[in-house]
Design an enzyme around this catalytic site. Structure first.
Site, PDB file in Angstrom:
ATOM      1  N   SER A 101       0.847  -0.977   0.001  1.00  0.00           N
ATOM      2  CA  SER A 101       0.038   0.017   0.097  1.00  0.00           C
ATOM      3  C   SER A 101       1.068   1.495   0.015  1.00  0.00           C
ATOM      4  O   SER A 101       1.935   1.324   0.409  1.00  0.00           O
ATOM      5  CB  SER A 101      -1.138   0.027   1.186  1.00  0.00           C
TER       6      SER A 101
HETATM    7  N1  SAH Z   1      -0.067  -4.873   3.602  1.00  0.00           N
HETATM    8  C1  SAH Z   1       0.577  -5.416   2.640  1.00  0.00           C
HETATM    9  C2  SAH Z   1      -0.321  -5.371   1.412  1.00  0.00           C
HETATM   10  C3  SAH Z   1      -1.305  -5.988   1.442  1.00  0.00           C
HETATM   11  S1  SAH Z   1      -1.871  -6.358  -0.286  1.00  0.00           S
HETATM   12  C4  SAH Z   1       1.985  -4.819   2.716  1.00  0.00           C
HETATM   13  O1  SAH Z   1       2.175  -3.925   3.348  1.00  0.00           O
HETATM   14  O2  SAH Z   1       2.655  -5.157   1.696  1.00  0.00           O
HETATM   15  C5  SAH Z   1      -3.120  -7.563   0.469  1.00  0.00           C
HETATM   16  C6  SAH Z   1      -2.656  -8.895   0.778  1.00  0.00           C
HETATM   17  O3  SAH Z   1      -3.726  -9.495   1.157  1.00  0.00           O
HETATM   18  C7  SAH Z   1      -1.896  -9.508  -0.525  1.00  0.00           C
HETATM   19  O4  SAH Z   1      -0.591 -10.105  -0.323  1.00  0.00           O
HETATM   20  C8  SAH Z   1      -2.906 -10.829  -0.586  1.00  0.00           C
HETATM   21  O5  SAH Z   1      -2.496 -12.169  -0.957  1.00  0.00           O
HETATM   22  C9  SAH Z   1      -3.483 -10.921   0.789  1.00  0.00           C
HETATM   23  N2  SAH Z   1      -4.975 -11.636   0.952  1.00  0.00           N
HETATM   24  C10 SAH Z   1      -5.975 -11.475   0.389  1.00  0.00           C
HETATM   25  N3  SAH Z   1      -6.839 -12.120   0.794  1.00  0.00           N
HETATM   26  C11 SAH Z   1      -6.529 -12.867   1.933  1.00  0.00           C
HETATM   27  C12 SAH Z   1      -7.028 -13.771   2.511  1.00  0.00           C
HETATM   28  N4  SAH Z   1      -8.134 -14.377   2.610  1.00  0.00           N
HETATM   29  N5  SAH Z   1      -6.171 -14.381   3.618  1.00  0.00           N
HETATM   30  C13 SAH Z   1      -4.831 -13.742   3.800  1.00  0.00           C
HETATM   31  N6  SAH Z   1      -4.539 -12.966   2.821  1.00  0.00           N
HETATM   32  C14 SAH Z   1      -5.097 -12.497   2.058  1.00  0.00           C
END
Ligand code: SAH
Length: 229
Positions: free
Chosen positions: A70
């Site tokens: 993000s």
């Molecule tokens: N906060 C992270 C970026 C998040 S992007 C950072 O600082 O880099 C969102 C993330 O959520 C992705 O890696 C995606 O794979 C994960 N995600 C999506 N659905 C999910 C779920 N049901 N359980 C665990 N992770 C999930």
């Protein structure tokens, strides 16, 4: 230092980081502890080498598996809205690069973080090890189900957009607990929501528009098929 890979003292990055911190302050991030956590967390270590020089731009960057880290303003905003205390445990859904996790870990007792892409989680865990962030516990799996063994949590943060406020995560809140979660199916219309548990009541606030990759229930096909856990 490896050629092409900037070191922590690289002057350009330090200046860019200071500029970013000023930008975050101007944009309304007032909590000095949050700004301090952003300052001490090396975002350049959480992005692919080819994006390192953009690590302190206020923008989202690709991290592989069609996911993004993000934009720093949103990381700062969500962290601020969690009102973290040093003794609190946090559940984070969506480890991704681990950048947001590292920022949280600077401000609380322990972060339990879940990611559904094994490769992303492995890379994030390696970064935590390199940075000696010992108060982070990682789990590979579907975060929509929460992490019941460690519940309840004083704070829960979801870093992917949920179609609606996830009931399982609301249920995991301790009394006085706070959940921050982007909600909305259309990526152009997601609201950052804060849910605060007050006894048996749940107070919901709308914190404004955001844009996140979707929260996806279940595991990626190949990993689910191999039944890797
Ligand atoms: N906060 C992270 C970026 C998040 S992007 C950072 O600082 O880099 C969102 C993330 O959520 C992705 O890696 C995606 O794979 C994960 N995600 C999506 N659905 C999910 C779920 N049901 N359980 C665990 N992770 C999930």
């Amino acid at each position: 230092m490896t050629p092409g890979r900037a070191g922590p003292g690289e002057p350009g990055l330090i200046q860019k980081k200071l500029r970013l911190l000023m930008e975050l302050r101007r944009a309304g991030i007032g909590d000095t502890r949050v700004l301090g956590a952003i300052e001490k967390t090396p975002r350049e270590k959480f992005v692919p080498a080819s994006f390192e020089d953009q690590a302190y731009e206020n923008m989202a960057l690709p991290i592989g598996n069609a996911q993004t880290v993000s934009q720093p303003y949103v990381v700062a905003l969500m962290t601020e809205k969690l009102e973290l205390g040093a003794r609190q445990n946090v559940l984070e859904i969506g480890t991704g690069s681990g950048y947001q996790t590292a920022v949280l870990a600077a401000l609380c007792r322990r972060v339990f973080t879940i990611e559904r892409h094994r490769e992303l989680l492995r890379d994030a865990a390696r970064r935590f090890e390199e940075l000696r962030l010992r108060n982070i516990v990682c789990r590979f799996g579907d975060g929509t189900k929460g992490w019941p063994e460690q519940a309840p949590y004083e704070r829960v943060l979801v870093t992917a957009a949920a179609p609606e406020i996830p009931a399982s995560l609301v249920d995991a809140l301790a009394p006085g607990g706070i959940l921050v979660v982007p909600v909305g199916e259309d990526h152009r219309d997601q609201q950052l929501m804060r849910i605060r548990r007050d006894g048996d009541r749940f107070l919901t606030e709308d914190l404004g528009l955001v844009r996140f990759v979707p929260l996806v229930a279940g595991l990626p096909r190949r990993q689910a098929d191999q039944n890797l856990t």
